[in-house]
Design an enzyme around this catalytic site. Sequence first.
Site, PDB file in Angstrom:
ATOM      1  N   ASP A 152      -7.394  -1.969   3.687  1.00 24.63           N
ATOM      2  CA  ASP A 152      -6.500  -1.348   2.705  1.00 24.63           C
ATOM      3  C   ASP A 152      -5.298  -0.693   3.376  1.00 24.63           C
ATOM      4  O   ASP A 152      -4.441  -0.137   2.705  1.00 24.63           O
ATOM      5  CB  ASP A 152      -7.259  -0.322   1.864  1.00 24.63           C
ATOM      6  CG  ASP A 152      -6.494   0.073   0.612  1.00 24.63           C
ATOM      7  OD1 ASP A 152      -5.618  -0.707   0.187  1.00 24.63           O
ATOM      8  OD2 ASP A 152      -6.761   1.162   0.066  1.00 24.63           O
ATOM      9  N   ASP A 211      -1.995  -5.152  -4.370  1.00 26.63           N
ATOM     10  CA  ASP A 211      -2.875  -4.607  -3.338  1.00 26.63           C
ATOM     11  C   ASP A 211      -4.203  -4.170  -3.943  1.00 26.63           C
ATOM     12  O   ASP A 211      -4.311  -3.095  -4.530  1.00 26.63           O
ATOM     13  CB  ASP A 211      -2.210  -3.426  -2.635  1.00 26.63           C
ATOM     14  CG  ASP A 211      -3.073  -2.857  -1.517  1.00 26.63           C
ATOM     15  OD1 ASP A 211      -3.981  -3.588  -1.056  1.00 26.63           O
ATOM     16  OD2 ASP A 211      -2.839  -1.713  -1.114  1.00 26.63           O
ATOM     17  N   GLU A 214      -2.972  -2.395   4.901  1.00 28.82           N
ATOM     18  CA  GLU A 214      -2.348  -3.690   5.190  1.00 28.82           C
ATOM     19  C   GLU A 214      -0.845  -3.599   5.339  1.00 28.82           C
ATOM     20  O   GLU A 214      -0.227  -4.415   6.032  1.00 28.82           O
ATOM     21  CB  GLU A 214      -2.705  -4.681   4.078  1.00 28.82           C
ATOM     22  CG  GLU A 214      -1.870  -4.627   2.811  1.00 28.82           C
ATOM     23  CD  GLU A 214      -1.933  -3.293   2.066  1.00 28.82           C
ATOM     24  OE1 GLU A 214      -0.928  -2.917   1.446  1.00 28.82           O
ATOM     25  OE2 GLU A 214      -2.993  -2.638   2.101  1.00 28.82           O
ATOM     26  N   ARG A 217       1.176  -1.548   6.894  1.00 33.21           N
ATOM     27  CA  ARG A 217       1.686  -1.326   8.252  1.00 33.21           C
ATOM     28  C   ARG A 217       1.562  -2.576   9.115  1.00 33.21           C
ATOM     29  O   ARG A 217       2.322  -2.749  10.072  1.00 33.21           O
ATOM     30  CB  ARG A 217       0.975  -0.135   8.879  1.00 33.21           C
ATOM     31  CG  ARG A 217      -0.501  -0.301   9.130  1.00 33.21           C
ATOM     32  CD  ARG A 217      -1.217   1.029   9.320  1.00 33.21           C
ATOM     33  NE  ARG A 217      -1.271   1.787   8.079  1.00 33.21           N
ATOM     34  CZ  ARG A 217      -1.806   3.003   7.968  1.00 33.21           C
ATOM     35  NH1 ARG A 217      -2.341   3.590   9.034  1.00 33.21           N
ATOM     36  NH2 ARG A 217      -1.813   3.630   6.816  1.00 33.21           N
ATOM     37  N   LYS A 273     -10.195  -1.108  -3.344  1.00 32.30           N
ATOM     38  CA  LYS A 273      -9.831   0.150  -3.975  1.00 32.30           C
ATOM     39  C   LYS A 273     -10.758   0.423  -5.163  1.00 32.30           C
ATOM     40  O   LYS A 273     -11.245  -0.507  -5.807  1.00 32.30           O
ATOM     41  CB  LYS A 273      -8.389   0.114  -4.472  1.00 32.30           C
ATOM     42  CG  LYS A 273      -7.333   0.042  -3.389  1.00 32.30           C
ATOM     43  CD  LYS A 273      -5.950  -0.010  -4.013  1.00 32.30           C
ATOM     44  CE  LYS A 273      -4.860  -0.162  -2.979  1.00 32.30           C
ATOM     45  NZ  LYS A 273      -4.707   1.028  -2.134  1.00 32.30           N
ATOM     46  N   ASP A 303       3.281  -2.231  -5.187  1.00 33.77           N
ATOM     47  CA  ASP A 303       3.229  -2.131  -3.726  1.00 33.77           C
ATOM     48  C   ASP A 303       4.307  -2.967  -3.048  1.00 33.77           C
ATOM     49  O   ASP A 303       4.344  -3.034  -1.822  1.00 33.77           O
ATOM     50  CB  ASP A 303       1.842  -2.532  -3.216  1.00 33.77           C
ATOM     51  CG  ASP A 303       1.416  -1.728  -2.005  1.00 33.77           C
ATOM     52  OD1 ASP A 303       2.054  -0.705  -1.718  1.00 33.77           O
ATOM     53  OD2 ASP A 303       0.448  -2.132  -1.335  1.00 33.77           O
ATOM     54  N   LYS A 338       8.458  -3.334   2.476  1.00 38.23           N
ATOM     55  CA  LYS A 338       7.083  -3.818   2.282  1.00 38.23           C
ATOM     56  C   LYS A 338       6.977  -4.599   0.981  1.00 38.23           C
ATOM     57  O   LYS A 338       7.292  -4.090  -0.094  1.00 38.23           O
ATOM     58  CB  LYS A 338       6.122  -2.628   2.263  1.00 38.23           C
ATOM     59  CG  LYS A 338       4.675  -2.975   1.953  1.00 38.23           C
ATOM     60  CD  LYS A 338       3.823  -1.708   1.853  1.00 38.23           C
ATOM     61  CE  LYS A 338       2.419  -1.996   1.339  1.00 38.23           C
ATOM     62  NZ  LYS A 338       1.638  -0.753   1.138  1.00 38.23           N
TER      63      LYS A 338
END
Length: 483
Positions: A330, A254, A332, A334, A261, A271, A249
């Site tokens: 949030d 993020d 994102e 996956r 968030k 991230d 990933k």
Amino acid sequence: MPSVSVTSPTAAIRADAVVIGIRRTKDGPRPAPGAEPVEAALGQRLGQALRALEAKGKPEEIVKIPTLGLADYPLVLGVGLGEDPADGEAARRAAGVALRALTGSRRVHLALDAPAGALVEGALLGAYAFSPYKSRPAKRELRAITLAAPASARAEVRRAVIVAEAVALTRDLVNTPPNDLYPQTFAERVRALAEERGLTVEVLDERALKRGKFGGILGVGQGSVHLPRLVRISYRPAKPKAHVALVGKGITYDSGGLNLKTANLTWMKSDMGGAAAVIASTFALAALKVPVSVTVTVPMAENLPSATSYRPSDILTMRSGRTVEVTDTDAEGRLILADAITRAAEDAPDRLIEVSTLTGAQMVALGTRVIGAMGEPEWRDAVVSAADAAGEGAWAMPLPAHLRRDLDSPVADLVNVPSERFGGMLVAGRFLQEFVPDHLPWVHLDIAGPAYNNGGPRDYTPKGGTGAGVRTLITAVEQLAAG
């Protein structure tokens, strides 16, 4: 990174500081095996000095003993090993603790009778510092590490240096601020690093992503001025025994998107820790000439809120042709990983490992130091075993079949987040499983907590990026090659 060399056990020690181990025994602290030359230089008074300093020998304890001219080195640093000084991870941690305490020394000698590879890994990882953004560099820096070991240990030491370099690269990438590391710059940096190593690399820009129908990557990345990328790296040894796909990933920052968030934004640059881990691990596998073909697929995007951001209720068409209703922007990771897994599976690999800082639920379930492993049970357990052998904590987790129905959408094939809030780590893994071919052994490693140390430094782990997953990946592929 400092140089590392192996010396003869009978050679004179030339160093600014010498590291010895301290055993914890019922009779008090005792110098651990390997300290005999130091004992001799100090007139057999080392044990007496440890007792005078009230050393206990507990893990991560350090004591400093000046030699007062009795030896050719001015300082002895004792580090606690606990009750099992022969344990490789104990030695790794002890070496890391010692080197963190010796940042002003240019030459350090390790006088510990422990696995050479573990000592070198721990020392190099403990000596790590991220300083490119410091306006004033350190006045003194570590330049050389030596240890007494037989010549047969040289291959083990070489492997440890390569592994430590891979972990350090991962840490560097994670620690780089997001105003400098975003999809375009990340992709170009990786391209340059791969080409330097003679590896094949391909970078897909936003136009190529559109042609390839990577709807998940494009959807997540559309809210940022820094448009998404997909990077592919190939390592092909002469006579491969297997082909492993690595997917990581690469969310360079993020914010949560429109589901903004409200906490922990200062470490959301981490991230992309999964992407950094699979990239650096592949470089290490190539340097080690491991006879397994490796193909890396890394989706890169920046998840930001803007007038062009993807929205809750949007429906994305993925590369696989499946449709996903977005219920939370949030979640994102996956979405981009689903596209990357689909692309990776098109190469017909024998195994697949995907690594990601995927869920806060991982930290709720396993804390900040244990990797959650999910996937096909046999391959999952093999990767967990590799993590244990490498000194990284990992725990096998299930992917219960009943979680699948929670991912149903009334308007699309799937939702990215179900309304049920429990078991979030497992639900994310179950979502990814929808994009893995049935015949392909795969494992998902959730490194959300382990990838970034938001507290103080410990053992060989600094504050900031940790390099989590790298040693596990390298060891897992090596073990696959060994059969």
